[in-house]
Design a protein around this motif. Structure first.
Motif, PDB file in Angstrom:
ATOM      1  N   ASN A  81      76.446  20.918  53.244  1.00  0.00           N
ATOM      2  CA  ASN A  81      75.231  20.384  53.842  1.00  0.00           C
ATOM      3  C   ASN A  81      74.001  21.035  53.234  1.00  0.00           C
ATOM      4  O   ASN A  81      73.521  22.067  53.702  1.00  0.00           O
ATOM      5  CB  ASN A  81      75.268  20.605  55.350  1.00  0.00           C
ATOM      6  CG  ASN A  81      76.381  19.788  55.975  1.00  0.00           C
ATOM      7  OD1 ASN A  81      76.223  18.599  56.213  1.00  0.00           O
ATOM      8  ND2 ASN A  81      77.542  20.414  56.161  1.00  0.00           N
TER       9      ASN A  81
ATOM     10  N   ARG B  48      70.025  16.304  59.853  1.00  0.00           N
ATOM     11  CA  ARG B  48      71.105  17.029  59.182  1.00  0.00           C
ATOM     12  C   ARG B  48      72.187  16.108  58.630  1.00  0.00           C
ATOM     13  O   ARG B  48      73.300  16.546  58.352  1.00  0.00           O
ATOM     14  CB  ARG B  48      71.752  17.992  60.165  1.00  0.00           C
ATOM     15  CG  ARG B  48      70.846  19.133  60.557  1.00  0.00           C
ATOM     16  CD  ARG B  48      71.419  19.821  61.760  1.00  0.00           C
ATOM     17  NE  ARG B  48      70.678  21.009  62.110  1.00  0.00           N
ATOM     18  CZ  ARG B  48      70.810  21.648  63.265  1.00  0.00           C
ATOM     19  NH1 ARG B  48      71.655  21.195  64.165  1.00  0.00           N
ATOM     20  NH2 ARG B  48      70.110  22.719  63.522  1.00  0.00           N
ATOM     21  N   GLY B  49      71.885  14.828  58.507  1.00  0.00           N
ATOM     22  CA  GLY B  49      72.878  13.909  57.966  1.00  0.00           C
ATOM     23  C   GLY B  49      73.709  13.291  59.066  1.00  0.00           C
ATOM     24  O   GLY B  49      73.739  13.795  60.198  1.00  0.00           O
ATOM     25  N   SER B  50      74.353  12.205  58.739  1.00  0.00           N
ATOM     26  CA  SER B  50      75.141  11.473  59.734  1.00  0.00           C
ATOM     27  C   SER B  50      75.882  10.366  59.020  1.00  0.00           C
ATOM     28  O   SER B  50      75.787  10.222  57.803  1.00  0.00           O
ATOM     29  CB  SER B  50      74.223  10.837  60.770  1.00  0.00           C
ATOM     30  OG  SER B  50      73.501   9.778  60.153  1.00  0.00           O
ATOM     31  N   ASN B  51      76.600   9.595  59.765  1.00  0.00           N
ATOM     32  CA  ASN B  51      77.296   8.445  59.200  1.00  0.00           C
ATOM     33  C   ASN B  51      76.772   7.149  59.808  1.00  0.00           C
ATOM     34  O   ASN B  51      77.454   6.148  59.819  1.00  0.00           O
ATOM     35  CB  ASN B  51      78.808   8.589  59.438  1.00  0.00           C
ATOM     36  CG  ASN B  51      79.083   9.146  60.819  1.00  0.00           C
ATOM     37  OD1 ASN B  51      78.180   9.132  61.679  1.00  0.00           O
ATOM     38  ND2 ASN B  51      80.283   9.598  61.067  1.00  0.00           N
ATOM     39  N   VAL B  52      75.540   7.199  60.325  1.00  0.00           N
ATOM     40  CA  VAL B  52      74.946   6.006  60.948  1.00  0.00           C
ATOM     41  C   VAL B  52      73.817   5.451  60.076  1.00  0.00           C
ATOM     42  O   VAL B  52      73.377   6.093  59.132  1.00  0.00           O
ATOM     43  CB  VAL B  52      74.413   6.334  62.366  1.00  0.00           C
ATOM     44  CG1 VAL B  52      75.574   6.556  63.323  1.00  0.00           C
ATOM     45  CG2 VAL B  52      73.502   7.552  62.353  1.00  0.00           C
TER      46      VAL B  52
ATOM     47  N   PRO C   5      69.293  11.211  61.828  1.00  0.00           N
ATOM     48  CA  PRO C   5      69.504  12.644  62.049  1.00  0.00           C
ATOM     49  C   PRO C   5      69.134  13.482  60.818  1.00  0.00           C
ATOM     50  O   PRO C   5      69.573  13.179  59.697  1.00  0.00           O
ATOM     51  CB  PRO C   5      71.008  12.726  62.332  1.00  0.00           C
ATOM     52  CG  PRO C   5      71.340  11.400  62.928  1.00  0.00           C
ATOM     53  CD  PRO C   5      70.473  10.422  62.202  1.00  0.00           C
TER      54      PRO C   5
END
Lengths: 480, 480, 480
Positions: B180, B103-107, B101
């Motif tokens: 962000n 815009r950033g993510s935790n995956v 992603p």
């Protein structure tokens, strides 16, 4: 060399064992009692300013403990909120973001999410759960499988209150040979065995709480008690004597609701007495809270919060809460920083000296150090609420003094919730960059949410797929 | 008895350790350096015939090594291609077929797919990653968690090149309290700690590569270096002195791009020098390649290949590549059989004597034996490309001299790619049975593809579900 | 103290081992032969009253054993029914509710579902599978990987019968360089190695069964043989001599079908002979059954059952079945309580003294105790069938004397199946509460069904998603 390492490692383990046994003996671990009322409104306890309902015993705990003005549960309705209490995870992270199927099922909160009861039990706590379960009624999800030595209650999402009444209804349907009888009518159980309850349910659960503490006090281990009253959740059924305490309440629903809360308060009083009698009062952390906001159409009052159960407005997931532990929890204080029900897991674990495995991710934080220092345990760290509806989602983000709100498919709003507890003044226009940034942060958070493992109703699951949910593109949209 | 067993086991482990140490001492494992340029075009290196860009140091490696005419990456764009390099799996097999992603993510790339770095590290390689990561920026996906002893770079999908510039932009947004901030502007890091970089990024990464080799040479272990330049990926930002090398290039983008490539070439030169200085040159396999085809709108040139980055036409996933290892890799040769970037994992593992567990499925093949004999390592074995778009997919199958192509919702085409490198003459009509058979084979392959674990943008995920993707019924349709 | 515990535990394990070895030595475990015919109709064996087809050898087993009037398979077509036989799970619980992709794939019945063959093999059974597999043809799903010491047959869903014919067709397509040749034409294999078969397939499988028993009889271990004839599944191909046995059958398809069944019967005869010859007849449980109902358009007869293969009406999943085991299975009896093919796994396991791990959930029940006492092994316990179609599902519930039926998007019907075997008299109107209760029970059951891991055809999977299947809201709707 390998041998040396092993021998050394064995020796040092031994040393550690001896050492830590010594340490544990000297530092007394507290008992922990978590009392959860069901659908209790923010304004429906004395310590939060109720003007009609009286809760003298609960208020006593608040007076000699600390109450919370900004305590949030992880979900604005029951099942997911309780799953979060037990697992320390946002329900969306473990596929538990819906209530379990109304008509029964063979699913439950995933067993790879370790319950706080299991962790404490592994760390020598004697553990008990009483009352409403609602986390899975198939054998592998049973309280006794999830870390509770003792369980007395009903596995579903609620229950009728008067045994004479519901037992008759149950018997009738059973006689017709039906297998699927409404869970509010089924017999209570003790560790998997059906029991014939005779008391008004709230009193029965209080009785069992007293019994549990009596039994626990005999052991040298500390105990953890999860006392999950179903009151004042519907059906609205109170004892006449309890309703009689509220002669000034004219509205029938409110009067009944008040009587139900009063019965809970009576139970809390008996529990406190029993702790004192057993010399456990000083060594017990009591947490009292609600699982979500009160349901306005069913007698509850969340004033001054907006809306109620189910909403991502404050009335949905900000709840009454208090901590009580003589000499540890500040007496007579009001803690006004935001805290989350997700914090209870790591906080309890820390107080119990129970190590959370590194690969066991928890969504909350051990709030104790900040709590003691009256600091914000969530400074610059958002607290979320996310409630899926048909084809869209409501959401909320609490960050420091801010509350971002997405509700009913309207654009995101922003409130300075410290000054504007009733969410009246949308300040999003003058804080666009901040709001966008908060929403982006929640969007990031959402990427490892899991698809729901069940739905409240079969049709809800079908709609979920037909609507290609979760439509996070809509939820996290900040531009037109 | 249990103790006896443990002692015995420890003793035999010791014996094994001594024994194997002896073996390792006699057979010298090569160092491995994998240099990946970002979005570098097929025609943008001297060894592939560039007429305007000069890459003297890279060309030297090609001259004393072997270059590849038909090297394919596993995906025509960045993230999935890199996931494939690290895991040896088609990205579709591990849910990594989209870029992370924006815009950033935790995956991140699933941790159950073992990175080549982890395998080599477990087999006593000293390992380092430098530059662009793009495989997950949450803690558990960090390079240091995936087998790299050392990491210096930026975790996102790209970065601005001039520190003065981007650091000012970052500081400004940070001051606004935003969480962000565009990942191209964030500080670089060293093993998880922010650093304040001062050099043009390409030079900075080259400097770190030199440092890594200096450090690695001191150890008795072999090393693995993954040097992931973000150049010449956008933003197009080159040093004036590098652009000045190309007075004849008039187009601004192309001139900047050329300067960026030239800086990479300079870094390769310094790295080679350092290897020689440390007496590691003769014992190091160097692989130089691009992660996907060049982006034509951003200064790249893939001549004579059709289209560019993102396409399943040759320009999308056939890339410049060379191998260099004195006395092991044939000098001055061009290898013209098809190879896949998926082959690098098993090939590196074999060269390092690292055993791949039986249950760890890899999609490529150890190409070394065939490579040495100048034979086709993929004889009768297809190489695939599959790129999901909105509501449909582009696909490609390379099999011996054939290339089957599905692009832009048009019917499948077939090319004799050995004779028709530019995909001009569709010969599907005269080879219907063959084409159908190739497509069937890819359809079979597709059955254990996984649903994407993330999308580039939230809306892309919503569309994926709304379009009931993957619509393989459409992708693998060979009849009207 | 840790050491003491370990020593004690080791000593007691030892004691247990000695003890249990003694027990096993004294109780002789039976051999188990499971013969499965393919698409064999309910009325197409003599013991079920066939008037045109003769099956003398099978009938002999029925006469000296017990036949079943109400034996249900777990699915009304092949792949899922066989997956259930091997795993003891409803196919929907393991994502195996469709036949494997027609055109080949790399998927198969999940390896975390332990096959009965694996369990028996781990418990010292010598195990063999012969004939049709249809449970995954990638290496990790191969019979030899799933607990079978021996395998001879074909991995796909069926096969042509005459080697001369199909081998010529195969050779021709192979010569064209095609990789994807119709699985009915591919060479048979023995433990992974291609063989050149020369006999009519049914006879070939019978020959291998004889060989297996000869070989097994030499061992001191008991054996488990899974003999999966593809007859009388299409293509309808019988030997002239076998068709000649049925001069009175005029219909070509029926005549061929009859010949195919007759060849199966001949094989059963030879197998019995071989058992006797090897002194294994008295110690062998033989189960003979069909994998699903007969296909009416392809020569089968399910009289008096309604409809056939694929249906949730009785003709779809009630099948001919017999048990034979001298002195253990009652001779000459007809067992008329409902039983499920899912019961075979736990029943075989119990007979073999093989312990099923506690966390290995099985959907059937060990029917042996009830079978011996001629009681209903499924008293008050429903048996389900669920067949997904395009956009909706057919379903069935057998509970005691009742059969609830949902078919072709019509409302649920209810039959007293004991009195109304042909499902002619819908009694739902007079049993509304019961029917609703039965459907609720199945709805509960459905919550932990898994999404299909594959589909018969790629387009079927696309439609599944487009239709947001499974639409259980429609399937389990009991109101208008």
């Amino acid at each position: 060399m390998k041998i040396h390492t092993k021998l050394l490692s064995a020796l040092s383990s031994l040393a550690l064992l001896v050492g830590s046994a010594g340490i544990h003996a000297s530092e007394q671990k507290p008992n922990i009692i978590l009392i959860v009322a069901d659908d209790l409104g923010y304004a429906d306890v004395g310590f939060n300013g109720s003007k009609d309902i009286i809760t003298p015993n609960i208020d006593d705990l608040a007076k000699s403990g600390t109450s919370f003005s900004d305590a949030y549960v992880a979900h604005p309705f029951c099942g997911p909120s309780r799953a979060a209490l037990m697992t320390g995870r946002y329900p969306h992270k473990i596929g538990s973001q819906f209530n379990l199927p109304t008509r029964g099922s063979n699913v439950g909160v995933p067993t790879d999410a370790k319950f706080i009861s299991k962790l404490l039990n592994e760390n020598n706590y004697f553990t008990g759960a009483l009352g409403k379960w609602h986390l899975g009624d198939a054998p592998k999800y049973h309280p006794n499988q999830r870390g509770f030595d003792e369980y007395y209650g009903f596995l579903g999402g609620g229950h009728n209150y008067f045994p004479d009444q519901y037992q008759a209804q149950y018997k009738k349907q059973k006689a017709q040979g039906l297998k699927n009888i409404f869970e509010y009518l089924t017999p209570l159980e003790h560790n998997g065995k059906k029991v014939k309850e005779t008391e008004y349910i709230t009193d029965a659960l209080s009785r069992e709480a007293v019994n549990f503490v009596d039994k626990a006090a005999d052991k040298k281990n500390p105990f953890f008690l999860y006392l999950a009253y179903n009151a004042p959740h519907v059906p609205l059924q109170a004892k006449d004597e309890d309703m009689a305490m509220f002669p000034n309440i004219k509205n029938k629903d409110r009067k009944t609701y008040a009587g139900m809360v009063y019965a809970v308060d009576r139970g809390v009083g008996k529990l406190v007495e029993t702790l004192k009698k057993n010399n456990q009062y000083d060594n017990t952390l009591i947490v009292f809270m609600s699982d979500n906001g009160g349901k306005l159409s069913k007698g509850a009052n969340n004033f001054p919060l907006k809306a109620g159960k189910g909403s991502t407005q404050e009335g949905g997931f900000r709840v009454p809460m208090l901590f009580h532990w003589p000499k540890h929890v500040p007496a007579g204080k009001r803690f006004s920083h935001p805290v989350s029900a997700l914090d209870l897991y790591p906080t309890f674990a820390a107080l119990a000296g129970a190590k959370v495995e590194e690969n066991q991710h928890l969504d909350g934080t051990d709030m104790w150090p900040a709590f003691i220092k009256n600091e914000n345990p969530h400074k610059d760290e958002p607290i979320y609420a996310l409630r899926h509806r048909k084809g869209y989602s409501d959401a909320a983000i609490r960050l420091n003094q801010w509350k971002a709100l997405k509700v009913n498919q309207q654009p995101w709003q922003l409130f300075n919730i410290e000054n504007d507890i009733s969410e009246k003044h949308d300040v999003s226009k003058s804080n666009k960059a901040l709001l966008t940034d908060m929403v982006r942060e929640m969007e990031k958070w959402s990427w490892d949410n899991q698809q729901p493992k069940w739905f409240h109703e079969t049709a809800e699951g079908a709609n979920w797929r037909l609507d290609a949910m979760p439509r996070f593109d809509k939820t996290f949209k900040t531009t037109k």
